[in-house]
Design a protein around this motif. Structure first.
Motif, mmCIF file in Angstrom:
data_model
loop_
_atom_site.group_PDB
_atom_site.id
_atom_site.type_symbol
_atom_site.label_atom_id
_atom_site.label_comp_id
_atom_site.label_asym_id
_atom_site.label_seq_id
_atom_site.Cartn_x
_atom_site.Cartn_y
_atom_site.Cartn_z
ATOM 1 N N UNK A 229 0.708 -1.311 -0.181
ATOM 2 C CA UNK A 229 -0.178 -0.006 0.044
ATOM 3 C C UNK A 229 0.979 1.217 0.170
ATOM 4 N N UNK A 230 1.943 1.276 0.696
ATOM 5 C CA UNK A 230 2.880 2.307 0.787
ATOM 6 C C UNK A 230 3.553 2.583 -0.616
ATOM 7 N N UNK A 231 3.151 1.749 -1.560
ATOM 8 C CA UNK A 231 3.800 2.096 -2.984
ATOM 9 C C UNK A 231 2.988 2.848 -3.750
ATOM 10 N N UNK A 232 1.728 3.566 -2.990
ATOM 11 C CA UNK A 232 1.108 4.284 -3.940
ATOM 12 C C UNK A 232 1.684 5.460 -4.645
ATOM 13 N N UNK A 233 1.649 5.837 -5.649
ATOM 14 C CA UNK A 233 2.271 6.872 -6.372
ATOM 15 C C UNK A 233 3.599 6.625 -6.624
ATOM 16 N N UNK A 234 4.170 5.485 -6.346
ATOM 17 C CA UNK A 234 5.582 5.023 -6.512
ATOM 18 C C UNK A 234 6.174 4.454 -7.828
ATOM 19 N N UNK A 235 4.950 3.496 -8.428
ATOM 20 C CA UNK A 235 5.212 3.047 -9.546
ATOM 21 C C UNK A 235 5.657 3.812 -10.866
ATOM 22 N N UNK A 236 4.638 5.070 -11.101
ATOM 23 C CA UNK A 236 4.921 6.008 -11.872
ATOM 24 C C UNK A 236 6.184 6.948 -11.417
ATOM 25 N N UNK A 237 6.107 7.275 -9.992
ATOM 26 C CA UNK A 237 6.856 8.375 -9.437
ATOM 27 C C UNK A 237 8.261 7.668 -9.727
ATOM 28 N N UNK A 238 8.681 6.399 -9.461
ATOM 29 C CA UNK A 238 9.974 6.165 -9.911
ATOM 30 C C UNK A 238 10.446 6.304 -11.126
ATOM 31 N N UNK A 239 9.297 5.973 -12.237
ATOM 32 C CA UNK A 239 9.774 6.250 -13.645
ATOM 33 C C UNK A 239 10.054 7.718 -13.904
ATOM 34 N N UNK A 240 9.288 8.558 -13.249
ATOM 35 C CA UNK A 240 9.600 10.270 -13.355
ATOM 36 C C UNK A 240 10.807 10.282 -12.790
ATOM 37 N N UNK A 241 11.378 9.824 -11.711
ATOM 38 C CA UNK A 241 12.541 9.958 -11.072
ATOM 39 C C UNK A 241 13.625 9.391 -11.982
ATOM 40 N N UNK A 242 13.640 8.295 -12.634
ATOM 41 C CA UNK A 242 14.674 7.756 -13.493
ATOM 42 C C UNK A 242 14.533 8.539 -14.779
ATOM 43 N N UNK A 243 13.437 9.059 -15.244
ATOM 44 C CA UNK A 243 13.489 9.796 -16.641
ATOM 45 C C UNK A 243 14.276 10.994 -16.221
ATOM 46 N N UNK A 244 14.002 11.921 -15.032
ATOM 47 C CA UNK A 244 14.519 13.108 -14.542
ATOM 48 C C UNK A 244 15.995 13.126 -14.441
ATOM 49 N N UNK A 245 16.439 11.898 -14.049
ATOM 50 C CA UNK A 245 17.991 11.485 -13.588
ATOM 51 C C UNK A 245 18.765 11.331 -15.086
#
Ligand SMILES: NC(=O)c1ccc[n+]([C@@H]2O[C@H](COP(=O)([O-])OP(=O)(O)OC[C@H]3O[C@@H](n4cnc5c(N)ncnc54)[C@H](O)[C@@H]3O)[C@@H](O)[C@H]2O)c1
Ligand SMILES: [Zn+2]
Length: 353
Positions: A229-245
Motif C-alpha cells: 500500500x505504501x507504494x501508492x504513487x511510486x510505480x509511476x513516481x520511480x519512472x519520473x525519477x529515473x527519467x529526470x535523472x
C-alpha cells in the motif's frame, strides 16, 4: 522483525535518555551528515546523555549513500573500540538513517541503533519500518537489510531549518499516508496552510502520518502483502525519477511521488471507481504546491520501460497499488499499455502541459 518503538517527543532529552537506558551499551556513537552535524547536533550540545558519545560525520546527500561511506563508518566504529554491545544514534535525514541503520545491522553482525530523523521525509517514512541500506552500482538501495531501530524519536522542532523543497518532498509521503488511511486525515493534510507554517499543528499531522506507516509495517514487516500500500504513487513516481535523472534534471523523490499520485489516482478512478471529486482536490493541491514534471508523448515509451524494469516489478509486469476510496486499498493491480499511455495523456492535460 522485532517491534520498533516510535515516539513523538515532548521533550527530546528525556525521551533520548529513556531510549538509551533501554539499550544497555558499553560505547555510544552518534552519526550525522555535514548539515545535520552543524544544524541539529549543535542543538543537542550539552545533553549529559551524549557527553561520552563518539561523533561520526559523513558527507550529506544521496551521492554519499555509498559503500565507501559505509566503510568509513565501520572504520570509526572499529577504531574507537565498538563492540557487539555498542549503540549507534543516527541523527539526520533518510540518507543518514538508511546508511547508519545498515552500518549498525552489519557491524559485528548487528548492534542496536536509535533513529532521530531530522527531515520530514525521514520522520514519516525513512526512519520507520526497518528498511536500511545503501546505493550500489548506480542502483538505489541495491544493498541493504531489514533491521529495525530500537527506538525512533521524532522531534519536529528540527524541521524549522528544513528548506521548502525538502519539506514538500516529505509532505508527498504524508499525502500518500492520508490517501491510504482515512478521509479525515487526508482532508486535514489538504487544508494545512504550508505558507503560514504552524509547527504545533504540523507535529500533530506528523504523528498521524507516522502512525499510518507503523500500522501497515506492523501487519506486514517484510512487504509480502499490505505493505505494498505504501507504494501508492511510486510505480509511476520511480519512472519520473529515473527519467529526470537520465535527462539530467533530477527531482526530489517526494516530488516524483506527488506526480506519480496524480497518475495513479487517475488509474484508481478508471479501474477501481475512486471518486472524481477527491481525485480532483488532491490533484489541485499537488499542482499548486509541486508544479508539474514536463514530458511529451515521445517519452511515453521510455517511461513505460522504466516502469517495467523497476525492482518492485517482476518479469516486466507492472504492479500498481490502487484505491477504490480513501483507505480502501487494492494491491498488485495491473493494466495494459494503452491505459498507461492514456494515464500519461490525462496527467499532461490536467497539469497544463
Ligand atoms: N528506509 C526507508 O524505508 C526509506 C523510505 C523513503 C526514503 N528512504 C531513503 O531516504 C533518503 C532520502 O531522505 P531525505 O529526503 O531525508 O534526504 P537526506 O537525508 O539526503 O536529507 C536531505 C537534505 O536535508 C538536509 N537536512 C537534514 N535534516 C535537516 C534539517 N533539520 N534542516 C536542514 N537541512 C536538513 C540533509 O543534510 C540533506 O542535505 C533516500 O536515500 C531514500 O532512499 C528510505
Ligand atoms: Zn517514497
Amino acid at each position: 522483525m522485532s517491534k520498533q518503538e516510535v515516539i513523538l517527543c515532548e521533550d527530546l532529552e528525556s525521551s533520548l535518555k529513556r531510549a538509551i537506558d533501554n539499550c544497555p551499551h558499553d560505547r555510544l556513537f552518534i552519526l550525522t551528515d555535514d548539515h545535520t552535524h552543524h544544524l541539529c547536533l549543535s542543538q543537542l550540545a550539552g545533553l549529559s546523555v551524549l557527553k561520552d558519545a563518539v561523533e561520526i560525520t559523513i558527507g550529506a546527500e544521496d551521492v554519499h549513500k555509498t559503500l565507501e561511506t559505509l566503510a568509513s563508518v565501520w572504520q570509526v566504529l572499529s577504531e574507537k573500540g565498538a563492540t557487539r554491545h555498542s549503540l549507534l544514534i543516527n541523527l539526520g535525514g533518510g540518507m543518514v538513517t538508511d546508511l547508519g541503520g545498515f552500518a549498525a545491522a552489519t557491524f559485528k553482525r548487528g548492534i542496536a541503533y536509535i533513529n532521530i530523523p531530522t527531515t520530514l521525509l525521514a520522520m514519516v517514512d525513512a526512519s520507520v519500518g526497518g528498511k536500511t541500506g545503501i546505493n550500489f552500482n548506480g542502483l538505489k538501495n541495491e544493498i541493504g537489510a531489514f533491521a529495525p531501530a530500537a527506538s525512533v524519536l521524532i522531534e519536529t522542532e528540527f524541521l524549522r531549518t528544513l528548506d521548502a523543497h525538502n519539506f514538500f518532498s516529505g509532505y508527498a509521503e504524508m499525502l500518500k499516508h492520508g490517501l491510504i488511511s482515512n478521509t479525515s486525515h487526508w482532508a486535514e493534510l489538504l487544508a494545512f496552510d504550508t505558507e503560514k507554517m504552524d509547527y504545533g499543528y504540523l507535529k500533530k499531522l506528523v504523528g498521524h502520518s507516522v502512525q499510518v506507516k507503523e500500522d501497515i509495517v506492523k501487519q506486514d514487516p517484510f512487504e509480502h502483502g499490505i505493505r505494498k500500500a505504501l507504494n501508492l504513487g511510486h510505480t509511476v513516481g520511480h519512472a519520473f525519477e529515473s527519467l529526470a535523472l537520465a535527462e539530467n534534471r533530477p527531482v526530489l523523490h517526494g516530488y516524483a511521488v506527488a506526480w506519480g499520485i496524480v497518475c495513479e489516482l487517475y488509474l484508481s478512478h478508471l479501474k477501481a471507481g475512486f471518486p472524481k471529486d477527491k481525485m480532483r482536490q488532491t490533484i489541485l493541491f499537488i499542482k499548486d504546491n509541486y508544479g508539474a514534471f514536463p514530458f511529451d508523448c515521445k517519452q511515453y515509451d521510455r517511461l513505460y520501460k522504466f516502469m517495467q524494469h523497476d525492482k518492485k516489478n517482476n518479469a516486466g509486469v507492472i504492479n500498481f497499488t490502487l484505491l477504490k476510496e480513501i483507505g480502501d486499498i487494492s494491491i498488485n493491480q495491473t493494466t495494459d499499455k494503452d491505459t498507461i499511455f492514456e494515464m500519461f495523456d490525462f496527467y499532461r492535460e490536467c497539469m497544463g502541459m
